[in-house]
Design a protein around this motif. Structure first.
Motif, PDB file in Angstrom:
ATOM      1  N   UNK B  95       0.874  -1.170   0.000  1.00 13.48           N
ATOM      2  CA  UNK B  95       0.000   0.000   0.000  1.00 13.48           C
ATOM      3  C   UNK B  95       0.915   1.226   0.000  1.00 13.48           C
ATOM      4  N   UNK B  96       0.390   2.400   0.303  1.00 16.56           N
ATOM      5  CA  UNK B  96       1.282   3.557   0.355  1.00 16.56           C
ATOM      6  C   UNK B  96       0.857   4.495   1.476  1.00 16.56           C
ATOM      7  N   UNK B  97       1.801   5.216   1.992  1.00 13.12           N
ATOM      8  CA  UNK B  97       1.497   6.249   2.983  1.00 13.12           C
ATOM      9  C   UNK B  97       1.259   7.513   2.165  1.00 13.12           C
ATOM     10  N   UNK B  98       0.068   8.096   2.346  1.00 13.96           N
ATOM     11  CA  UNK B  98      -0.265   9.219   1.465  1.00 13.96           C
ATOM     12  C   UNK B  98      -0.921  10.366   2.221  1.00 13.96           C
ATOM     13  N   UNK B  99      -0.922  11.533   1.581  1.00  8.12           N
ATOM     14  CA  UNK B  99      -1.649  12.681   2.101  1.00  8.12           C
ATOM     15  C   UNK B  99      -2.938  12.767   1.290  1.00  8.12           C
TER      16      UNK B  99
END
Lengths: 375, 213
Positions: B95-99
């Motif tokens: 997954x990704x760490x996102x804003x």
């Protein structure tokens, strides 16, 4: 007074053993005050393991600190003298933020510093004393050794910025080949160099196993004198029983602004953190406009608590109860008789809550009666 | 007696996938697949002990030596920065760490940006690297509603498919870092159980190569 049956904590026993060991090699004990001017730490903040320091204002208005580290104070108080070395050891408390509790903790630390005109023997001697120190703690121990001169030589040859070099060094410390590869690719580092860095991460073993591989990997990559010097020091352990506990491991990394040569960490089976940490830090002295070189290490005795054998079965050997009206002389004589056998005797009028006594006895009319035997 | 290798597995689907990788690497423990409420499973013959822990706790078990190895998301490693070896990217749990922000969000650079997140350290580091002044509001769950209710301007959170964001009228405006599951090891255990740990790393790496081929 016989102290034979006083149970000694690992921390106390090992501190005595280490002091005897360092004295044997001519290291002198360095005693100093618990305080140091805060300025010393401000200008060398990155040298400290944690940058939080307990400070207070002294009566003369100077900002002082409770020592978070011994090395800086020792370095400050030694002088350069060509051809000679200052060899000192310490056994002191330092005050640092503990990793687990995020609050300040008093940490007992024993260590040594060798400052001056370093040569191969002095480097070997400190490394050997680090290995011997670990042996004093436990037979099952490992001393991981790396060389920051070699690592920085390799990193500098990549032609990338200092920030990227530091990121790569962090990956080496984590034995993290996937992130290292990603950083290299993002900075257009050649595949051949990526393979070299990954090979350095995966190298782990005794000097005998690793040194030939290292020589082959680094051929033409770094200043040959560095590898020669590293090899010479490690080969000096040949034939020594300490040889089997040495491991070359380039995941041992430290701040390249302070450390420049051999760096090492000691591990003992059963303790999850490294109990010993040290290295050659000539660059710290250069920052202080000094000509000397320096190498040293510290043993973190607070971690040894984990090694304590199973907790004591009993708090006391004998709990001696007495009733009101028992004469003081009867009581005194009974305690003297019982403790003369080497037992730990506690006198009480009633059984304290949660106290575990091997035997519970009662003194009635000068006679001792056994009430309980829990042995 | 054989030295036991203690493995902390993250509870849930990811943990089951990870167990299968360990199983194929020669560390089976069939009792783990039985439906029970037990948390610890042992296979003395193979010298392995598995235990299920909350995914965010795996790194703590490994750092403190209660587990020799474990599998943790890169998000947890970045947030808590444990002193462990990160030996392998398992390429699962991706997954990704996102804003993320409301679809009509306009960033006013002159104002302090209000950020809701569970990952305070990651958010702080990300905005510090851009020199942006932020106000962090730590929330433990349902982060998505913070911008909707006007509590914050943006959120920093894990985004897998983006469905939850879409359903709440939010969209990703920046990706901080890609996330996946990592095989981690306690630094001291790595020295004393080196052969077992090395075998797991190389066997799982081979399994992954096989899949990628």
């Amino acid at each position: 007074m016989n102290t034979g049956n006083v149970p000694m904590k690992s921390e106390e026993r090992i501190s005595l053993l280490l002091r005897a060991l360092y004295e044997q090699y001519g290291y002198a004990q360095y005693k100093m005050s618990k305080f140091e001017e805060y300025d010393l730490y401000v200008s060398n903040k990155d040298f400290l393991i944690s940058d939080s320091v307990i400070t207070f204002t002294d009566t003369n208005g100077k900002l002082m600190a409770l020592k978070p580290d011994m090395t800086l104070s020792i370095v400050k108080n030694t002088k350069d003298a060509a051809g000679t070395l200052s060899k000192v050891y310490y056994d002191e408390n330092v005050y640092r933020v503990s990793k687990g509790t995020h609050s300040f903790k008093e940490i007992k630390q024993v260590g040594l510093e060798c400052i001056g005109d370093l040569d191969a023997y002095s480097l070997y001697e400190v490394l050997m004393l680090a290995a011997e120190s670990l042996q004093s703690i436990s037979g099952e121990c490992v001393l991981d050794i790396s060389h920051l001169g070699i690592l920085s030589g390799v990193l500098e040859s990549l032609g990338v910025s200092e920030d990227v070099q530091n990121d790569l060094l962090r990956c080496m410390g984590e034995k993290n080949p996937h992130e290292l590869t990603a950083i290299c690719k993002a900075n257009a580092i050649q595949d051949e160099d990526i393979d070299l860095l990954k090979a350095l991460i995966s190298l782990y073993g005794t000097p005998k196993e690793v040194l030939p591989k290292l020589a082959a990997l680094l051929q033409g990559k770094i200043d040959e004198a560095l590898l020669k010097n590293f090899t010479e020091i490690l080969e000096a352990f040949q034939g020594s029983p300490l040889q089997s506990m040495l491991r070359i491991d380039f995941s041992v990394v430290s701040d390249m602004h302070y450390y420049n040569g051999i760096v090492f960490k000691g591990f003992v089976k059963g303790i999850p953190d490294s109990v010993l940490s040290g290295g050659q830090y000539d660059k710290l002295l250069q920052k202080m406009n000094r000509k000397s070189g320096a190498i040293g290490f510290a043993v973190y005795l607070d971690l040894l608590e984990r090694m304590e054998e199973s907790s004591k079965d009993f708090d006391v050997d004998i709990l001696l109860l007495y009733t009101e009206g028992t004469t003081l002389s009867n009581l005194r004589d009974a305690v003297a008789r019982l403790s003369a056998r080497g037992d730990r005797v506690m006198v009480q009028r009633a059984v304290p809550e949660k106290l575990r006594a091997r035997q519970v006895m009662k003194l009635t009319n000068g006679e001792v009666e056994l009430l309980e035997d829990n042995a | 007696m054989k030295t036991m290798l203690n493995v902390a597995l993250p509870k849930g689907r990811l943990g089951e996938k990870v167990y299968n990788m360990f199983d194929q690497a020669g560390f089976p423990c069939p009792s783990i697949l039985e439906n029970s409420r037990k948390l610890i499973f042992e296979n003395e013959e193979c010298g392995v002990r598995y235990f299920w822990v909350k995914p965010s706790d795996v790194a703590i078990y490994v750092e403190r030596g209660a587990a020799d190895v474990g599998v943790a998301g890169k998000d947890i490693l970045l947030e808590y920065n444990p002193d462990v070896y990160e030996l392998l990217d398992l390429d699962i749990g991706k997954c990704r760490m996102a804003v993320a922000a409301k679809k009509d969000f306009r960033d006013d650079q002159q104002k302090t940006l209000k950020v809701a997140t569970k990952f305070t350290n990651i958010a702080q580091r990300f905005y510090a690297s851009m020199g942006r002044d932020i106000d962090i509001i730590h929330l433990n769950g349902s982060i998505e509603i913070a911008p909707i209710l006007g509590l914050t301007d943006v959120i920093v959170d894990i985004v897998e498919t983006g469905t939850t964001l879409k359903e709440n009228n939010l969209e990703v405006i920046d990706t901080i870092v890609p996330i996946s599951a990592r095989l981690i090891a306690n630094k001291s255990s790595y020295k004393f159980k080196n052969q077992q740990i090395d075998k797991i790393v190389s066997d799982i790496a081979k399994q992954m190569e096989g899949k990628n081929d």
